[in-house]
Design a protein around this motif. Structure first.
Motif, PDB file in Angstrom:
ATOM      1  N   LEU A 165       0.820  -1.208   0.000  1.00  0.00           N
ATOM      2  CA  LEU A 165       0.000   0.000   0.000  1.00  0.00           C
ATOM      3  C   LEU A 165       0.854   1.259   0.000  1.00  0.00           C
ATOM      4  N   ILE A 166       1.934   1.244   0.765  1.00  0.00           N
ATOM      5  CA  ILE A 166       2.828   2.404   0.800  1.00  0.00           C
ATOM      6  C   ILE A 166       3.478   2.628  -0.561  1.00  0.00           C
ATOM      7  N   ALA A 167       3.956   1.558  -1.184  1.00  0.00           N
ATOM      8  CA  ALA A 167       4.600   1.695  -2.498  1.00  0.00           C
ATOM      9  C   ALA A 167       3.623   2.241  -3.534  1.00  0.00           C
ATOM     10  N   ARG A 168       2.340   1.919  -3.396  1.00  0.00           N
ATOM     11  CA  ARG A 168       1.362   2.320  -4.395  1.00  0.00           C
ATOM     12  C   ARG A 168       0.756   3.704  -4.142  1.00  0.00           C
ATOM     13  N   HIS A 169       0.625   4.091  -2.874  1.00  0.00           N
ATOM     14  CA  HIS A 169      -0.165   5.283  -2.556  1.00  0.00           C
ATOM     15  C   HIS A 169       0.601   6.414  -1.866  1.00  0.00           C
ATOM     16  N   VAL A 170       1.814   6.160  -1.403  1.00  0.00           N
ATOM     17  CA  VAL A 170       2.565   7.197  -0.679  1.00  0.00           C
ATOM     18  C   VAL A 170       3.625   7.790  -1.599  1.00  0.00           C
ATOM     19  N   PRO A 171       3.745   9.116  -1.692  1.00  0.00           N
ATOM     20  CA  PRO A 171       4.772   9.732  -2.542  1.00  0.00           C
ATOM     21  C   PRO A 171       6.172   9.270  -2.141  1.00  0.00           C
ATOM     22  N   MET A 172       7.047   9.176  -3.121  1.00  0.00           N
ATOM     23  CA  MET A 172       8.404   8.687  -2.890  1.00  0.00           C
ATOM     24  C   MET A 172       9.096   9.433  -1.756  1.00  0.00           C
ATOM     25  N   LEU A 370      16.934   2.130  14.566  1.00  0.00           N
ATOM     26  CA  LEU A 370      17.528   2.848  13.434  1.00  0.00           C
ATOM     27  C   LEU A 370      17.421   2.045  12.141  1.00  0.00           C
ATOM     28  N   THR A 371      17.234   0.741  12.260  1.00  0.00           N
ATOM     29  CA  THR A 371      17.095  -0.090  11.056  1.00  0.00           C
ATOM     30  C   THR A 371      15.830   0.244  10.278  1.00  0.00           C
ATOM     31  N   LEU A 372      14.921   1.018  10.879  1.00  0.00           N
ATOM     32  CA  LEU A 372      13.728   1.432  10.146  1.00  0.00           C
ATOM     33  C   LEU A 372      14.072   2.375   9.003  1.00  0.00           C
ATOM     34  N   GLY A 373      15.241   2.996   9.070  1.00  0.00           N
ATOM     35  CA  GLY A 373      15.737   3.779   7.944  1.00  0.00           C
ATOM     36  C   GLY A 373      16.728   3.000   7.105  1.00  0.00           C
ATOM     37  N   GLY A 374      16.916   1.719   7.433  1.00  0.00           N
ATOM     38  CA  GLY A 374      17.843   0.857   6.718  1.00  0.00           C
ATOM     39  C   GLY A 374      17.104  -0.232   5.968  1.00  0.00           C
ATOM     40  N   VAL A 375      17.238  -1.476   6.459  1.00  0.00           N
ATOM     41  CA  VAL A 375      16.671  -2.617   5.743  1.00  0.00           C
ATOM     42  C   VAL A 375      15.155  -2.541   5.638  1.00  0.00           C
ATOM     43  N   SER A 376      14.500  -1.904   6.598  1.00  0.00           N
ATOM     44  CA  SER A 376      13.034  -1.889   6.602  1.00  0.00           C
ATOM     45  C   SER A 376      12.433  -1.131   5.430  1.00  0.00           C
ATOM     46  N   VAL A 377      13.219  -0.289   4.781  1.00  0.00           N
ATOM     47  CA  VAL A 377      12.705   0.473   3.635  1.00  0.00           C
ATOM     48  C   VAL A 377      13.503   0.187   2.361  1.00  0.00           C
ATOM     49  N   ASN A 378      14.511  -0.661   2.449  1.00  0.00           N
ATOM     50  CA  ASN A 378      15.421  -0.905   1.328  1.00  0.00           C
ATOM     51  C   ASN A 378      14.722  -1.535   0.121  1.00  0.00           C
ATOM     52  N   HIS A 379      13.674  -2.337   0.372  1.00  0.00           N
ATOM     53  CA  HIS A 379      12.948  -2.959  -0.737  1.00  0.00           C
ATOM     54  C   HIS A 379      12.260  -1.918  -1.613  1.00  0.00           C
ATOM     55  N   LEU A 380      11.896  -0.771  -1.034  1.00  0.00           N
ATOM     56  CA  LEU A 380      11.293   0.297  -1.833  1.00  0.00           C
ATOM     57  C   LEU A 380      12.320   0.978  -2.727  1.00  0.00           C
ATOM     58  N   ASP A 381      13.593   0.901  -2.358  1.00  0.00           N
ATOM     59  CA  ASP A 381      14.662   1.420  -3.214  1.00  0.00           C
ATOM     60  C   ASP A 381      14.873   0.520  -4.425  1.00  0.00           C
ATOM     61  N   ILE A 382      14.946  -0.776  -4.182  1.00  0.00           N
ATOM     62  CA  ILE A 382      15.412  -1.685  -5.232  1.00  0.00           C
ATOM     63  C   ILE A 382      14.283  -2.254  -6.086  1.00  0.00           C
ATOM     64  N   SER A 383      13.045  -2.269  -5.573  1.00  0.00           N
ATOM     65  CA  SER A 383      11.956  -2.821  -6.371  1.00  0.00           C
ATOM     66  C   SER A 383      10.600  -2.282  -5.917  1.00  0.00           C
ATOM     67  N   PRO A 384      10.312  -1.009  -6.178  1.00  0.00           N
ATOM     68  CA  PRO A 384       9.039  -0.439  -5.718  1.00  0.00           C
ATOM     69  C   PRO A 384       7.814  -1.107  -6.316  1.00  0.00           C
ATOM     70  N   ARG A 385       7.930  -1.618  -7.545  1.00  0.00           N
ATOM     71  CA  ARG A 385       6.748  -2.220  -8.159  1.00  0.00           C
ATOM     72  C   ARG A 385       6.421  -3.585  -7.548  1.00  0.00           C
ATOM     73  N   ASN A 386       7.413  -4.211  -6.880  1.00  0.00           N
ATOM     74  CA  ASN A 386       7.199  -5.506  -6.230  1.00  0.00           C
ATOM     75  C   ASN A 386       7.438  -5.404  -4.729  1.00  0.00           C
ATOM     76  N   ALA A 387       7.108  -4.250  -4.169  1.00  0.00           N
ATOM     77  CA  ALA A 387       7.455  -3.985  -2.772  1.00  0.00           C
ATOM     78  C   ALA A 387       6.878  -5.017  -1.815  1.00  0.00           C
TER      79      ALA A 387
END
Length: 448
Positions: A165-172, A370-387
């Motif tokens: 939902l975040i990948a689809r509806h929240v601005p980058m 602090l990992t919430l700014g690390g691995v927890s969001v890294n999938h949105l960097d590398i593959s937003p369409r398949n988040a």
């Protein structure tokens, strides 16, 4: 002739290199254009993402309260039902069997069909399982293990659906903060469970703790269902539609995805282990009465919630200021895993009073957020369409970490009664996980 052939070869190679470089550039620009188009469609859909993220945070907080209350209730349940530490560990870990089983299914369903319905079904399922836990516990160990698996299956779709939902509806530019907010809600939910469960148990008995937390769904579902989210197959969103299942599995072989999986596994051995066993640690080592447990078990989760939201904001600020995505993720992930490892080793190697041990553990767990700014969001960097799907891969590994750690800790304690050994093994997993993450982490799209 040989001279002509050899002279044309470098030119041909250079031309091929230019074509390859041009193709890569076109793919990158296409991905960036897709993301800009997605942000444009989001702005046209007004600010619906704000109430959406708010309600997701409530759902995630409820999710963690429903899974965490048994960590406190288990102290009373073990005495009434005559459990050993090994049995207690098996009961606590049964949740992760169901949780692992629905991660990929939930992520894929959310990416293809939309996360709104998936999350609603998950909330209803885990709330029913929570309410049935006391009945099943008194019915025997088999029925209790079944309902704990059912609880895990319901909760397993929550984070994949939320990230889709975040990948689809929240601005980058707001995604790190959104991810930090919903993940921080997990700490708030755990804190609520550790704060309220002892009081509920002392006043009404341990079954009441499960009934009370399960009732939260009666408020959340009526607020969630009317939310008007655009369907996943809107034409304006077509550039961001998920890829085929075969493409997902090809993506799963990328080192950037393996970095996420390794870090999630390593940190979850520690975080799930501590979440499940921390009340028992204070009861065993310091003989803390049940009524006094909140003073020692609630603080780390409040601290994690605050640090987690700050980590998301800080990550977005760094990236907006020109720092590479990868550098931001590696920095925060490294501190977030090495910090708790250091704190636990300190507690394991020194004889500390309860307050000092609690402060050290609180600091370590606070840094882990602090990992919430690390691995927890890294999938949105590398593959937003398949988040949703990529997050599910990482979270499945995290779940396996809990599935291994929680019963293993129970067995270690039954055999050795040595909490220092437990903390040492957890610290080792933190260190190995962060080394793998730093080696393989990526910050750019890899799904085009």
């Amino acid at each position: 002739m040989r001279r002509a052939s050899s002279s044309s070869s470098p030119s041909s190679s250079a031309s091929s290199a230019r074509v390859g470089s041009s193709d890569k550039k076109r793919r990158r620009l296409s991905g960036e254009c897709s993301l800009r188009n997605n942000d444009a469609s989001i702005s046209r859909d007004s600010q619906i993402w704000i109430p959406m993220v708010f309600l997701i945070t409530i759902a995630i907080a409820t999710c963690y309260a429903d899974r965490s209350n048994i960590s406190v209730a288990a102290i009373s349940m073990a005495k009434e039902l005559e459990w050993s530490k090994t049995t207690e560990g098996v009961v606590l870990s049964a949740f992760f069997v169901g949780y692992a089983g629905t991660q990929l299914v939930g992520g894929r369903a959310a990416d293809v069909a939309g996360g709104k319905r998936v999350l609603a079904v998950g909330v209803a399922a885990w709330s029913i399982a929570t309410a049935l836990t006391p009945l099943c516990a008194r019915g025997g160990i088999g029925t209790l293990l079944f309902i704990r698996c059912a609880l895990g299956a319901g909760e397993g779709v929550a984070f994949p659906a939320a990230h889709s939902l975040i990948a689809r509806h929240v601005p980058m530019r707001r995604r790190s903060v959104a991810v930090a907010a919903i993940t921080s809600a997990s700490y708030v939910g755990a804190a609520a469970a550790f704060l309220l469960t002892p009081t509920i148990i002392e006043s009404s008995g341990w079954p009441a703790a499960f009934y009370g937390f399960a009732a939260a769904a009666l408020v959340w579902i009526p607020a969630w269902l009317p939310l008007d989210l655009p369907p996943p197959n809107k034409p304006s969103e077509s550039p961001s539609l998920p890829q085929s299942t075969s493409a997902i599995w090809r993506l799963a072989r990328r080192k950037e995805v393996w970095a996420i999986m390794a870090a999630q596994y390593g940190q979850s051995v520690g975080l799930y282990g501590l979440l499940s066993w921390l009340p028992t640690y204070y009861d065993d080592v310091y003989d803390i009465p049940l009524s006094n447990l909140p003073a020692l078990t609630v603080a780390p989760y409040i601290l994690q919630g605050v640090v987690g939201v700050g980590a998301g904001w800080f990550a977005d600020r760094l990236i907006s200021g020109g720092v590479r995505n990868r550098d931001v993720r590696v920095l925060l992930q490294s501190i977030g895993m090495l910090g708790p490892a250091t704190a636990l080793l300190f507690v394991a190697s020194a004889e500390l009073p309860a307050e000092s041990a609690a402060i050290a553990i609180d600091i370590g767990l606070g840094l882990s957020a602090l990992t919430l700014g690390g691995v927890s969001v890294n999938h949105l960097d590398i593959s937003p369409r398949n988040a949703g799907s990529v997050f599910a891969l990482g979270n499945t590994c995290a779940t396996l970490g809990g599935l291994v750690a929680v019963p293993a800790i129970g067995r270690i304690l039954d055999n050795t009664h040595d909490w220092s050994l437990v903390f040492g093994l957890i610290s080792a997993h933190f260190v190995v996980g962060v080394v793998a993450y730093v080696a393989w982490c990526g910050g750019e799209r890899v799904d085009d």
